[in-house]
Design an enzyme around this catalytic site. Structure first.
Site, short mmCIF file in Angstrom:
data_model
loop_
_atom_site.label_atom_id
_atom_site.label_comp_id
_atom_site.label_asym_id
_atom_site.label_seq_id
_atom_site.Cartn_x
_atom_site.Cartn_y
_atom_site.Cartn_z
N SER A 148 0.87 -1.18 0.00
CA SER A 148 0.00 0.00 0.00
C SER A 148 0.90 1.23 0.00
CB SER A 148 -0.95 0.00 1.20
OG SER A 148 -0.24 -0.21 2.41
N ASP B 63 -2.69 16.28 14.71
CA ASP B 63 -2.04 17.34 15.50
C ASP B 63 -2.87 18.62 15.43
OD1 ASP B 63 0.29 15.79 16.14
OD2 ASP B 63 0.89 16.03 14.04
N PHE C 84 12.04 14.95 9.49
CA PHE C 84 10.82 14.15 9.69
C PHE C 84 10.95 13.27 10.93
CE2 PHE C 84 9.43 13.93 4.92
CZ PHE C 84 9.02 15.24 5.00
N HIS D 136 3.73 -0.77 3.84
CA HIS D 136 3.03 0.49 3.52
C HIS D 136 4.09 1.57 3.31
CE1 HIS D 136 -0.34 3.36 3.60
NE2 HIS D 136 0.43 4.14 4.33
N GLU E 183 1.17 5.65 0.57
CA GLU E 183 0.59 6.90 1.09
C GLU E 183 0.99 8.07 0.20
OE1 GLU E 183 0.74 8.14 5.41
OE2 GLU E 183 1.95 9.75 4.53
#
Length: 276
Positions: A7, A100, A207, A257, A9
């Site tokens: 998968s 957030d 990140f 993913h 994103e």
């Protein structure tokens, strides 16, 4: 060995050029036949329309598209309307997150935790959606303790989640230990490892600092030593992440993913090396 489910994103593009770039990225990655793709949702719903537009665009291509949905800064009524819109477009898959609070926004919203969002989706829509939740093998950066973090994860699953996707990590042992600990708490849903391809040292470190993912010191030092040599960074990154994925697959991970950052190259190269 059963086939590994993939998968991907994506994030909602903000410009016409970004839209075209994402379409080109999808054209390359969809040849790998992913089980689904997900699209992020900005803090406090800041990309709500962009997420919807991108999801609808992807769904038209015959792909199972799963929008992220976060509850922080949102009312129940606004969440109800978003769910209604997704259902009207035939979307049946959601990634439910706490999210957030955007800087400058003081209101937490009516739902404070992802477990409450999962319960709300189930109350409002029954089994209309397959619900993914987040898992943190190296612990959520705001967790009070590892035990508290693990219990919060189990609570999301017990509220009605079908499966989970982890934050990215580079230490496979952290994932396997998390899996073991989660099973002891009665969590039996698939927990799919999240994978971050390495293509940019500065971006990766930024990140990772934000999300609490640990970059092993030897990896960080090697990346740093390459300076501005992008080709060396990319080649080394491919080796590191491919080896990680291979170990995860060999030890029974149910899928992978990929956090693509709307680019196809590194993700596709890793999958090709793994013969996926």
């Amino acid at each position: 060995m059963k086939p590994i489910e993939l998968s991907f994103e994506f994030f909602p593009p903000k410009t016409p050029d970004g839209v075209e770039k994402l379409r080109a990225t999808r054209a390359q990655l969809l040849t790998l036949k992913p089980r689904f793709v997900s699209v992020t949702f900005g803090a406090g719903g800041s990309t709500q329309q962009g997420t919807l537009d991108t999801i609808v665009d992807i769904a038209k291509e015959g792909v199972d598209a799963a929008p992220h949905l976060s509850c922080i800064g949102s009312t129940k009524e606004s969440l109800r309307e978003i769910l209604r819109q997704y259902r009207s477009h035939g979307i049946r898959h959601i990634v439910a997150l706490r999210g957030d609070l955007p800087s400058g926004m003081g209101e937490m919203g009516e739902l404070r935790y992802a477990s409450e969002l999962v319960a709300f989706i189930r109350e409002e829509t029954g089994d209309a959606f397959h619900i993914e939740v987040a898992a943190y093998p190296e612990y959520h950066p705001q967790a009070r303790s590892p035990r508290h973090d693990l219990e919060a994860f189990a609570k999301k699953v017990k509220a009605g989640a079908n499966s989970a996707i982890t934050q990215y990590f580079f230490n496979a042992d952290a994932y396997f230990r998390f899996l073991e600990d989660a099973r002891k708490l009665g969590v039996d849903v698939p927990i799919v490892p999240g994978i971050m391809p390495i293509t940019n040292y500065t971006q990766l470190m930024r990140f990772s600092e934000m999300c609490g993912a640990e970059v092993p010191r030897w990896v960080a030092k090697r990346l740093e030593s390459f300076g501005d040599d992008r080709e060396s960074i990319r080649a080394f990154g491919l080796d590191v992440v491919t080896d990680l994925c291979r170990r995860l697959i060999e030890n029974g991970a149910p899928g992978l993913h990929f956090y693509t950052l709307n680019a196809a190259g590194a993700t596709k190269a890793i999958c090709e090396r793994l013969d996926l």
